[in-house]
Scaffold this motif. Structure first.
Motif, PDB file in Angstrom:
ATOM      1  N   ASN A  65       0.774  -1.289   0.081  1.00 33.06           N
ATOM      2  CA  ASN A  65      -0.072  -0.066  -0.146  1.00 33.06           C
ATOM      3  C   ASN A  65       0.873   1.281  -0.003  1.00 33.06           C
ATOM      4  N   ALA A  77      -5.874   7.402   1.957  1.00 28.99           N
ATOM      5  CA  ALA A  77      -7.256   7.379   2.757  1.00 28.99           C
ATOM      6  C   ALA A  77      -8.235   6.490   1.484  1.00 28.99           C
ATOM      7  N   GLN A  80      -7.565   3.177   2.360  1.00 26.51           N
ATOM      8  CA  GLN A  80      -7.864   2.853   3.890  1.00 26.51           C
ATOM      9  C   GLN A  80      -9.390   2.519   3.660  1.00 26.51           C
TER      10      GLN A  80
END
Length: 170
Positions: A65, A77, A80
């Protein structure tokens, strides 16, 4: 008698790379790859062809990531919120590959090659694709059967075939 070229879907991966190379060179375009689950296999298939530097600009292997964020500019984000294996991340990877290269077109893949890592929502064999062709982005989710090698090989072939189909004829 004029011979009709085979459909792209009928070509094996090396023949598909040849067809893609011809198309990109006629358009004077370069391509880039952004790969997670294939770990560079798409770039490898492209650069197996001698002279690929005429049309293959660069490949990003963004397995983690953090690499997706650092190399391609994928918002942490976004990862996530949706997970690395998602439409949103595949789109951002494809856009990032073009933004961070001198290419006019890119393909991105993020998925679960297995045999571990799957979930009910994203079972083994799930792959999200992103293609950026001359500023337009398309995404697609596919699920491939087989072991890790089969999932990765099918991903490489589908990524290249769809890219070749999307590039407008010169």
């Amino acid at each position: 008698m004029t011979q009709i070229p085979p459909a792209l879907s009928d070509l094996d991966t090396p023949a598909l790379v040849l067809a893609l190379a011809d198309l990109l060179q006629r358009k004077r375009w370069m391509m880039a790859t952004a790969e997670s689950c294939t770990g560079g296999l798409i770039a490898g298939a492209c650069t197996d062809l001698s002279g690929s530097s005429n049309w293959f600009e660069r490949g990003f292997v963004s397995y983690s990531n953090e690499a997706k964020t650092e190399l391609l500019g994928v918002d942490a984000a976004l990862i996530q919120a949706h997970g690395a294996v998602s439409e949103e991340v595949a789109r951002a990877m494809a856009e990032g590959a073009v933004t961070h290269s001198n290419a006019q077109t890119a393909v991105a893949v993020t998925g679960v090659a297995g045999p571990t890592g799957g979930s009910p929502e994203k079972p083994v064999g799930t792959v999200w694709f992103g293609w950026s062709v001359d500023g337009k982005v398309r995404t697609e989710r596919r699920r491939f059967d087989g072991d890790r090698a089969a999932v990765r090989a099918a991903t490489v072939h589908h990524a290249l075939q769809t890219l070749a189909e999307m590039i407008p004829q010169p």
